[in-house]
Design an enzyme around this catalytic site. Structure first.
Site, PDB file in Angstrom:
ATOM      1  N   MET A   1      -8.834   9.256   7.965  1.00  0.00           N
ATOM      2  CA  MET A   1      -9.253   9.775   6.782  1.00  0.00           C
ATOM      3  C   MET A   1     -10.533  10.856   6.951  1.00  0.00           C
ATOM      4  O   MET A   1     -11.509  10.890   5.966  1.00  0.00           O
ATOM      5  CB  MET A   1      -9.860   8.526   5.882  1.00  0.00           C
ATOM      6  CG  MET A   1      -8.638   7.540   5.670  1.00  0.00           C
ATOM      7  SD  MET A   1      -9.233   5.964   5.001  1.00  0.00           S
ATOM      8  CE  MET A   1      -9.933   5.154   6.640  1.00  0.00           C
TER       9      MET A   1
ATOM     10  N   LYS B   1      -3.124   3.239  -2.978  1.00  0.00           N
ATOM     11  CA  LYS B   1      -4.266   4.078  -2.990  1.00  0.00           C
ATOM     12  C   LYS B   1      -4.169   5.500  -2.573  1.00  0.00           C
ATOM     13  O   LYS B   1      -3.672   5.809  -1.479  1.00  0.00           O
ATOM     14  CB  LYS B   1      -5.387   3.706  -2.186  1.00  0.00           C
ATOM     15  CG  LYS B   1      -5.687   2.145  -2.573  1.00  0.00           C
ATOM     16  CD  LYS B   1      -6.660   1.332  -1.806  1.00  0.00           C
ATOM     17  CE  LYS B   1      -6.938  -0.098  -1.947  1.00  0.00           C
ATOM     18  NZ  LYS B   1      -7.902  -0.514  -1.081  1.00  0.00           N
TER      19      LYS B   1
ATOM     20  N   ASP C   1       0.997  -1.116   0.189  1.00  0.00           N
ATOM     21  CA  ASP C   1      -0.133   0.121   0.082  1.00  0.00           C
ATOM     22  C   ASP C   1       0.881   1.150  -0.149  1.00  0.00           C
ATOM     23  O   ASP C   1       2.164   1.211   0.176  1.00  0.00           O
ATOM     24  CB  ASP C   1      -0.847   0.136   1.231  1.00  0.00           C
ATOM     25  CG  ASP C   1      -2.414  -0.814   0.961  1.00  0.00           C
ATOM     26  OD1 ASP C   1      -2.409  -0.836  -0.069  1.00  0.00           O
ATOM     27  OD2 ASP C   1      -2.934  -0.899   2.045  1.00  0.00           O
TER      28      ASP C   1
END
Length: 259
Positions: free
Chosen positions: A172, A65, A38
């Protein structure tokens, strides 16, 4: 001779500091043929290990991502893990934080098991706890906070109960910070509930912004706060050395001594 079937190990990379990678996770990386990594946490750990002179022989495949853009769709990642394992490779799926804390780790494990691929999980240190810690903020503290909840900016914030003694850790959540702060302030926490934002927790751009639910969105805009960042809401923020005196005056409620 037919190659032995491969295997997949889901490894939690932690929050990005190679020193916080578990020994078991490091051993898995050292024995891997392929590392599927990741962007957040995982890439920082690999770069940090290389800087420390740790040589990994594995091929690294980046499926990182970005906010709002998934370089490789989740279904494709699942299929890639299965494909590599069926080729007989020892695969490490290196995921930021802990694979089971908003990491979709169980989805990847289920895909491997459904395909008959041997898979195991190596837990990692989640940023939800480690990042507040570096700013001097415990998510619980005797007499001040007895519980905590970890949510993302995409969750239903309005459904969260509790008051200032129930810490909220928001991951997030920078893009939806103003909405989250307004929603939480309408409940028992109130507009003057302390809030801290920690950017790039274990990286070179580490920065802490402290305010209240009423002020934090404006402060974040003025300072140009950016992801990756962790937001902490609750009276525990008052314990941080970064907290201004107006907030630091909040003190733990009287509690009985430990037996």
């Amino acid at each position: 001779m037919t190659a032995l079937p491969g295997r997949v190990t889901l490894v939690g990379a932690g929050p990005g500091d190679p020193g916080l990678l578990t020994v078991r996770g490091l051993r898995a990386l050292e024995s891997a043929d392929v590392i599927v990594a990741d962007r957040l946490g995982a890439r920082g750990v690999l770069d940090g290990l290389a800087a420390e002179g740790v040589v990994l022989a594995a091929e690294v495949l980046d499926v990182g991502k970005l906010p709002g853009h998934h370089a490789v769709p989740q279904d494709a990642i699942n299929a890639l893990l299965v494909h590599l394992a069926r080729e007989g490779k020892r695969v490490v799926r290196l995921k930021g934080g802990d694979p089971y804390v908003f990491g979709r780790g169980l989805e990847e494990l289920a895909a491997c098991r459904e395909a008959g691929v041997q898979v195991e999980v190596v837990p990692g240190i989640t940023s939800a706890i480690s990042v507040p810690a570096i700013a001097g903020i415990p998510v619980t503290h005797r007499g001040l906070a007895t519980a905590f909840t970890v949510v993302t900016g995409h969750d239903q914030i309005r459904e969260l109960g509790g008051g200032r003694d129930h810490t909220v850790v928001l991951l997030m959540g920078i893009g939806t910070l103003a909405h989250a702060a307004m929603t939480l302030s309408r409940g028992d926490r109130g507009a003057d509930c302390p809030v801290a934002i920690i950017e790039d927790g274990h990286g070179p751009g580490q920065r802490v912004t402290v305010g209240t639910l009423a002020t934090i969105a404006h402060q974040a805009a003025l300072r140009g706060v950016r992801s990756p960042a962790v937001v902490i809401v609750g009276d525990v923020v008052s314990l941080s050395p970064y907290a201004p005196s107006a907030i630091a005056e909040v003190s733990p409620r009287a509690a009985p001594c430990d037996a």
